[in-house]
Design an enzyme around this catalytic site. Structure first.
Site, mmCIF file in Angstrom:
data_model
loop_
_atom_site.group_PDB
_atom_site.id
_atom_site.type_symbol
_atom_site.label_atom_id
_atom_site.label_comp_id
_atom_site.label_asym_id
_atom_site.label_seq_id
_atom_site.Cartn_x
_atom_site.Cartn_y
_atom_site.Cartn_z
ATOM 1 N N LYS A 80 35.626 30.548 19.512
ATOM 2 C CA LYS A 80 34.637 29.779 18.751
ATOM 3 C C LYS A 80 33.607 30.745 18.184
ATOM 4 O O LYS A 80 33.344 31.802 18.775
ATOM 5 C CB LYS A 80 33.924 28.785 19.688
ATOM 6 N N GLY A 179 27.447 8.715 14.802
ATOM 7 C CA GLY A 179 27.628 9.857 13.906
ATOM 8 C C GLY A 179 28.592 9.539 12.789
ATOM 9 O O GLY A 179 29.785 9.303 13.026
ATOM 10 N N GLY A 181 29.496 11.484 10.186
ATOM 11 C CA GLY A 181 29.780 12.710 9.447
ATOM 12 C C GLY A 181 31.195 12.656 8.900
ATOM 13 O O GLY A 181 31.763 11.579 8.689
ATOM 14 N N VAL A 183 34.046 13.265 10.262
ATOM 15 C CA VAL A 183 35.007 12.561 11.119
ATOM 16 C C VAL A 183 34.618 11.094 11.270
ATOM 17 O O VAL A 183 35.467 10.194 11.149
ATOM 18 C CB VAL A 183 35.105 13.208 12.518
HETATM 19 P P1 NAI Z 1 29.428 16.391 10.813
HETATM 20 O O1 NAI Z 1 28.379 17.441 10.899
HETATM 21 O O2 NAI Z 1 30.099 16.150 9.506
HETATM 22 O O3 NAI Z 1 28.841 14.983 11.305
HETATM 23 C C1 NAI Z 1 28.013 14.798 12.388
HETATM 24 C C2 NAI Z 1 27.162 13.583 12.046
HETATM 25 O O4 NAI Z 1 26.416 13.237 13.187
HETATM 26 C C3 NAI Z 1 26.173 13.826 10.917
HETATM 27 O O5 NAI Z 1 26.274 12.795 9.941
HETATM 28 C C4 NAI Z 1 24.820 13.821 11.625
HETATM 29 O O6 NAI Z 1 23.770 13.351 10.793
HETATM 30 C C5 NAI Z 1 25.118 12.887 12.772
HETATM 31 N N1 NAI Z 1 24.201 13.006 13.905
HETATM 32 C C6 NAI Z 1 23.614 14.108 14.419
HETATM 33 N N2 NAI Z 1 22.856 13.802 15.472
HETATM 34 C C7 NAI Z 1 22.994 12.451 15.645
HETATM 35 C C8 NAI Z 1 22.470 11.524 16.580
HETATM 36 N N3 NAI Z 1 21.636 11.906 17.561
HETATM 37 N N4 NAI Z 1 22.814 10.239 16.469
HETATM 38 C C9 NAI Z 1 23.637 9.820 15.495
HETATM 39 N N5 NAI Z 1 24.158 10.653 14.571
HETATM 40 C C10 NAI Z 1 23.838 11.951 14.646
HETATM 41 O O7 NAI Z 1 30.467 16.744 11.953
HETATM 42 P P2 NAI Z 1 31.973 16.263 12.071
HETATM 43 O O8 NAI Z 1 32.843 17.299 11.483
HETATM 44 O O9 NAI Z 1 32.080 14.851 11.628
HETATM 45 O O10 NAI Z 1 32.189 16.347 13.646
HETATM 46 C C11 NAI Z 1 31.652 15.358 14.515
HETATM 47 C C12 NAI Z 1 31.909 15.759 15.968
HETATM 48 O O11 NAI Z 1 33.313 15.900 16.175
HETATM 49 C C13 NAI Z 1 31.311 17.112 16.374
HETATM 50 O O12 NAI Z 1 30.919 17.052 17.723
HETATM 51 C C14 NAI Z 1 32.465 18.077 16.231
HETATM 52 O O13 NAI Z 1 32.335 19.203 17.084
HETATM 53 C C15 NAI Z 1 33.610 17.195 16.665
HETATM 54 N N6 NAI Z 1 34.879 17.625 16.122
HETATM 55 C C16 NAI Z 1 35.060 17.695 14.779
HETATM 56 C C17 NAI Z 1 36.281 18.096 14.273
HETATM 57 C C18 NAI Z 1 36.541 18.114 12.799
HETATM 58 O O14 NAI Z 1 37.724 18.186 12.406
HETATM 59 N N7 NAI Z 1 35.526 18.024 11.951
HETATM 60 C C19 NAI Z 1 37.395 18.497 15.160
HETATM 61 C C20 NAI Z 1 37.106 18.289 16.580
HETATM 62 C C21 NAI Z 1 35.881 17.911 17.027
#
Ligand code: NAI
Length: 356
Positions: A80, A179, A181, A183
């Site tokens: 990582k 969240g 984001g 995903v």
């Molecule tokens: P992202 O950064 O696109 O989305 C995260 C979202 O969570 C953002 O919209 C942010 O505003 C929101 N957020 C942050 N703090 C928050 C809170 N306290 N309450 C509610 N929402 C909050 O990240 P992504 O790529 O969607 O990943 C989400 C999770 O999944 C992360 O933990 C990441 O490590 C994990 N993950 C992602 C993968 C991927 O393919 N993108 C693969 C495996 C795990």
């Protein structure tokens, strides 16, 4: 550019610390294990209060990648990278070029891609400097590109399979998604299309506006884990399941994408005691890394879908084993994953190999 490899007693991880004053780039690249193959894991760009916190996060995430890749049947180790998000303005392109130099120091033992806070565009900057970066668009029909939709699909498949164990589908089922984001949104779209009701929360107002436009119910960030739902899907950051939040949960099942959802290892036991089914995060969120790995191995996109579908059988097998032993699924997943990582036993299903 300052790059130093740090030595730690009693840990096998290789830890590289780098700092590039001109761009503000500063962070760690960790290789946790190369027993099964080169260490693959994304690059996170995030605010950390200090260097130690960033290092600890990177080490924990790198170990998680070793376990995740092993359990996904990938002939890959785990690693990582964590970049500390500067407080003021910074030169993003220069930051990711500097990161590319740090990645090159591992000469292919570490393979990077997107993670929280980083984008395809950032990975393009890395590619200018380093060949050891994936999660980039590839030729038509070939695996590649943004891993997030695949992560969402894997989580969705896991939820469907766990519901099917008790003869249910998504009709009449409410899912609370924390969240929205890359995903979270993709997961909500899949759930909505499957007939689930959605309660969602995000700290980002634009994301909430999108949710409202799609007819989803919005909850506050403070309330989402205790929203009245059947399934809670953490898709923001880690450590949401803790001694404080677990007693407040209303859902009977936790299935989400966020890495390191358990704040401490005894939180798995807390969930078990409350009768809440916890689907270990690194089993159900492996869809993205399965896609990135397929890109690295030069596979066709059509193969990714089949491999992501495999998450459903894997989680059901783990949950059933856990039920028969009366332990948390987290215990079974960790036991299997640690055994695979330490023995170096590649799974027979891993027919992946890289053309040189
Ligand atoms: P992202 O950064 O696109 O989305 C995260 C979202 O969570 C953002 O919209 C942010 O505003 C929101 N957020 C942050 N703090 C928050 C809170 N306290 N309450 C509610 N929402 C909050 O990240 P992504 O790529 O969607 O990943 C989400 C999770 O999944 C992360 O933990 C990441 O490590 C994990 N993950 C992602 C993968 C991927 O393919 N993108 C693969 C495996 C795990």
């Amino acid at each position: 550019m300052d790059i130093v490899e740090l030595e730690f007693d009693g840990r096998d991880q290789r830890v590289l610390r780098f700092e590039h004053a001109q761009s503000g780039a500063r962070g760690y690249v960790i290789v946790d294990s190369t027993v099964l193959g080169p260490a693959m894991g994304g690059c996170r760009l995030w605010h950390y209060p200090d260097d130690d916190t960033a290092l600890r996060d990177a080490q924990r995430l790198a170990r998680g990648m070793s376990l995740k890749n092993a359990m996904a049947g990938l002939p890959l180790g785990g690693g990582k990278a964590v970049l500390q998000l500067p407080h003021g303005p910074f030169d993003r392109e220069a930051m990711f070029s500097a990161f590319g130099e740090a990645v090159n120091k591992f000469a292919g033992d570490y393979l990077t891609a997107e993670d929280v806070g980083t984008t395809e565009e950032d990975m393009r900057c890395v590619r200018e400097i380093s060949p050891f970066v994936f999660g980039l668009p590839t030729a038509k029909g070939k695996a590649g590109g943004n891993p997030s939709p695949w992560t969402a699909l894997g989580v969705f498949r896991a939820m469907s399979a766990l519901l099917a164990r008790s003869g249910r589908d998504f009709s009449g089922v409410t899912v609370a998604v924390q969240g929205l984001g890359q995903v979270g949104i993709a997961l909500c779209d899949l759930l909505h299309d499957a007939g689930a009701s959605l309660i969602v929360a995000d700290v980002n107002r634009a994301r909430l506006a999108l949710a409202v436009s799609r007819g989803w119910t919005v909850s506050s960030v403070e309330e989402i884990h205790r929203a009245p739902a059947d399934i809670f899907a953490p898709c923001a950051l880690g450590a949401i399941l803790s001694a404080e939040t677990i007693p407040q949960l209303t859902a009977s099942m936790i299935v989400g994408a966020a890495n390191n959802q358990l704040a401490a290892s005894d939180d798995a036991e807390r969930l078990l005691t409350r009768g809440i089914l916890y689907a270990p995060d690194y089993i159900v969120n492996a869809g993205g890394i399965i896609n990135v790995a397929a890109e690295y191995f030069g596979d066709d996109a059509s193969e990714v879908s089949l491999r992501v579908d495999g998450i459903a059988d894997r989680i059901v097998a783990i949950v059933e084993q856990a039920a028969s032993e009366g332990v948390s699924p987290a215990v079974i997943a960790d036991r299997l994953a640690e055994a695979r990582v330490s023995s170096g036993a590649k799974l027979p299903t891993a027919k992946l190999s890289r053309a040189s």
